[in-house]
Design a protein around this motif. Structure first.
Motif, mmCIF file in Angstrom:
data_model
loop_
_atom_site.group_PDB
_atom_site.id
_atom_site.type_symbol
_atom_site.label_atom_id
_atom_site.label_comp_id
_atom_site.label_asym_id
_atom_site.label_seq_id
_atom_site.Cartn_x
_atom_site.Cartn_y
_atom_site.Cartn_z
ATOM 1 N N LEU A 138 19.338 58.805 40.244
ATOM 2 C CA LEU A 138 18.197 58.191 39.543
ATOM 3 C C LEU A 138 18.293 58.328 38.030
ATOM 4 O O LEU A 138 17.505 57.730 37.295
ATOM 5 C CB LEU A 138 16.882 58.837 40.008
ATOM 6 C CG LEU A 138 16.484 58.581 41.469
ATOM 7 C CD1 LEU A 138 15.244 59.391 41.814
ATOM 8 C CD2 LEU A 138 16.225 57.091 41.688
ATOM 9 N N ASP A 139 19.231 59.080 37.543
ATOM 10 C CA ASP A 139 19.336 59.334 36.107
ATOM 11 C C ASP A 139 19.570 58.021 35.349
ATOM 12 O O ASP A 139 20.481 57.264 35.656
ATOM 13 C CB ASP A 139 20.484 60.314 35.851
ATOM 14 C CG ASP A 139 20.490 60.798 34.413
ATOM 15 O OD1 ASP A 139 19.385 60.835 33.812
ATOM 16 O OD2 ASP A 139 21.558 61.129 33.895
ATOM 17 N N GLN A 170 19.816 67.454 43.894
ATOM 18 C CA GLN A 170 20.610 67.239 42.696
ATOM 19 C C GLN A 170 21.344 65.901 42.727
ATOM 20 O O GLN A 170 21.425 65.196 41.716
ATOM 21 C CB GLN A 170 21.588 68.389 42.523
ATOM 22 C CG GLN A 170 20.909 69.711 42.127
ATOM 23 C CD GLN A 170 21.922 70.824 41.924
ATOM 24 O OE1 GLN A 170 22.902 70.926 42.680
ATOM 25 N NE2 GLN A 170 21.696 71.652 40.922
ATOM 26 N N ARG A 171 21.906 65.577 43.922
ATOM 27 C CA ARG A 171 22.586 64.284 44.049
ATOM 28 C C ARG A 171 21.613 63.116 43.824
ATOM 29 O O ARG A 171 21.943 62.117 43.173
ATOM 30 C CB ARG A 171 23.229 64.160 45.425
ATOM 31 C CG ARG A 171 24.400 65.106 45.666
ATOM 32 C CD ARG A 171 25.043 64.759 46.993
ATOM 33 N NE ARG A 171 26.082 65.707 47.356
ATOM 34 C CZ ARG A 171 26.852 65.602 48.441
ATOM 35 N NH1 ARG A 171 26.658 64.553 49.252
ATOM 36 N NH2 ARG A 171 27.784 66.493 48.714
ATOM 37 N N ALA A 227 12.271 55.824 32.428
ATOM 38 C CA ALA A 227 11.843 56.976 31.624
ATOM 39 C C ALA A 227 10.706 57.658 32.378
ATOM 40 O O ALA A 227 9.542 57.319 32.199
ATOM 41 C CB ALA A 227 11.385 56.528 30.248
ATOM 42 N N PRO A 228 11.057 58.594 33.255
ATOM 43 C CA PRO A 228 10.019 59.218 34.087
ATOM 44 C C PRO A 228 9.095 60.101 33.268
ATOM 45 O O PRO A 228 9.395 60.484 32.136
ATOM 46 C CB PRO A 228 10.825 60.033 35.090
ATOM 47 C CG PRO A 228 12.092 60.365 34.365
ATOM 48 C CD PRO A 228 12.388 59.165 33.514
ATOM 49 N N ILE A 256 11.964 67.045 38.054
ATOM 50 C CA ILE A 256 12.405 66.027 39.023
ATOM 51 C C ILE A 256 13.143 66.681 40.193
ATOM 52 O O ILE A 256 12.898 66.357 41.370
ATOM 53 C CB ILE A 256 13.283 64.973 38.319
ATOM 54 C CG1 ILE A 256 12.450 64.168 37.311
ATOM 55 C CG2 ILE A 256 13.923 64.035 39.344
ATOM 56 C CD1 ILE A 256 13.263 63.278 36.413
ATOM 57 N N GLU A 257 14.063 67.584 39.877
ATOM 58 C CA GLU A 257 14.811 68.248 40.936
ATOM 59 C C GLU A 257 13.886 69.065 41.840
ATOM 60 O O GLU A 257 14.076 69.119 43.069
ATOM 61 C CB GLU A 257 15.878 69.149 40.308
ATOM 62 C CG GLU A 257 17.023 68.378 39.652
ATOM 63 C CD GLU A 257 18.047 69.311 39.038
ATOM 64 O OE1 GLU A 257 17.805 70.546 39.043
ATOM 65 O OE2 GLU A 257 19.092 68.824 38.556
ATOM 66 N N GLU A 258 12.879 69.692 41.234
ATOM 67 C CA GLU A 258 11.930 70.470 42.043
ATOM 68 C C GLU A 258 11.140 69.559 42.972
ATOM 69 O O GLU A 258 10.928 69.880 44.154
ATOM 70 C CB GLU A 258 10.999 71.243 41.107
ATOM 71 C CG GLU A 258 10.022 72.160 41.839
ATOM 72 C CD GLU A 258 9.170 72.976 40.888
ATOM 73 O OE1 GLU A 258 8.210 73.616 41.363
ATOM 74 O OE2 GLU A 258 9.432 72.967 39.666
#
Length: 426
Positions: free
Chosen positions: A14-15, A8-9, A19-20, A27-29
């Protein structure tokens, strides 16, 4: 706190970087799976490729901006150490911190390598696409050229191209034959050279305008004179072909040999406007000429005396031959450049003189016609004599009704005929 907290961190860091291709949960997974391996490596695990693999996965997820590295390195060097160590008093903390720094370095190197590989792959894909498009375009061009050549060579009409200097680029066999050439002798030569001075007519003038860029196209019917004296009637169309920049690249001409069609049209016109027996212009043709005649106008109206007796005595075949001889003698007596002799029916004939000088000219012509027609005729072994009555009429101006010309000359002819009957000495 474990791998999920670290993921999460990292996602927070990366937020907004790029634009992934994945959403936040995806993303977290992805990062969660990577963080398990990174934590294990920080604690001395044996997976030495985990950092580089993490970099490759981020690049694959469209994290290709350099800021992705600068945002990820603090997570690896700080957050990873905090989560991997068993608190600040963990005796392994220095080693964990060293391993985390090494993992960060591997991550940065792996990110650079993954970016390079992705760029090369994209270049190769782009090059492959360009080559495929070029090959396809070449195939289409080759097919188009093959089709054009098939049409060009197999067409039943003449086709030729001319460059902007007036030189022939190529032509098919039909075009070459029309011009008395061969497809091999025409390319590279100027149109003027191929046509020769006798054929530098209106069509050539129009072609010169196109070469000069002053005209886009033209169509005309022209006559081409060959060296052996033959004449070919050609229906010619020329058009300018422009390139993508709008400039004229070359001219293309399409020609159709209309010699037979023109000969047929001429023959049909002649048959419709001439007497079938004598070949002289007929009544409709004469009246058309009268309607357009240039004044002053002189008219000689004549009919044959004794012609009925010839038909009754010798038959219509001999009578027809007499009419043919009479027509020949009229043609000899009348100059075609100044007068028109026509058969208007039966044994009646008329001569039209345009721009007539006056009654004296008419009288001379009437005397010449009378002398020519009353001379003895040799027809099928028979010596025959035929007389003629001639009446003349002169008009300074073209009358409102064409019939007035004919009626006036006809009346004069009958006056002469009746006078001759009353005066046999004439």
């Amino acid at each position: 706190m474990g791998s999920w907290e670290l993921a999460q961190r990292w996602a927070d860091a990366l937020d907004g970087v790029v634009a992934p291709t994945l959403n936040r949960s995806q993303i977290e997974e992805m990062l969660g799976a990577l963080c398990i391996g990174l934590i294990d490596a920080a604690r001395g695990g044996q997976d030495t490729d985990i950092a580089r693999r993490a970099a490759r996965m981020l690049v694959a997820a469209n994290y290709r901006d350099p800021s992705a590295v600068s945002h990820s390195v603090p997570v690896i060097c700080a957050d990873l150490v905090e989560i991997a160590a068993d608190g600040p008093d963990d005796p392994e903390l220095p080693q964990i911190r060293d391993r985390a720094i090494a993992l960060a370095a591997d991550f940065a190197a792996g990110f650079t390598a993954a970016l390079r590989a992705a760029a090369l792959a994209e270049q190769e894909a782009t090059l492959a696409a360009v080559l495929a498009a070029a090959q396809e375009a070449e195939q289409r061009r080759a097919l188009s050229e093959a089709r054009f050549e098939a049409v060009f060579d197999g067409a039943l009409v003449g086709i030729g191209t001319v460059d902007m200097t007036g030189q022939v680029v190529n032509c098919n066999a039909i075009m070459a034959e029309m011009l008395g050439q061969t497809p091999e002798t025409m390319p590279g030569r100027t149109v003027a050279d191929i046509l020769g001075p006798r054929n530098l007519n209106f069509a050539f003038e129009q072609l010169q305008l196109m070469v000069a860029g002053e005209s886009e196209s033209f169509r005309t019917e022209t006559e081409h004179l060959h060296g052996d004296g033959r004449a070919t009637a050609i229906d010619l169309s020329m058009s300018a072909v422009r390139g993508t920049d709008g400039a004229i690249e070359f001219l293309i001409g399409v020609a159709v040999d209309v010699t037979e069609r023109k000969q047929l049209a001429d023959r049909l016109w002649h048959d419709a406007n001439h007497d079938a027996l004598t070949g002289l212009p007929n009544r409709p043709h004469l009246f058309n000429r009268l309607a357009q005649a240039q004044p002053p106008i002189g008219v000689c109206y004549l009919d044959l005396d004794g012609f009925k007796e010839i038909n009754d005595l010798w038959g219509h075949t001999v009578g027809d031959r007499v009419l043919e001889v009479v027509a020949d003698r009229m043609r000899e007596a009348v100059r075609p450049d100044s007068a028109l002799a026509a058969r208007i029916g039966g044994d009646e004939f008329l001569v039209l003189i345009e721009r007539c000088s006056g009654e004296a000219q008419l009288a001379r012509l009437a005397a010449e016609l009378l002398a020519a027609l009353t001379a003895p005729l040799e027809v099928d072994g028979h010596t025959l004599a035929v007389g003629a009555s001639i009446g003349t009429a002169f008009f300074e101006r073209l009358p409102g009704a064409v019939d007035e010309l004919v009626h006036a000359a006809d009346a004069a002819m009958y006056r002469n005929k009746n006078h001759a009957r009353r005066d046999p000495a004439r």
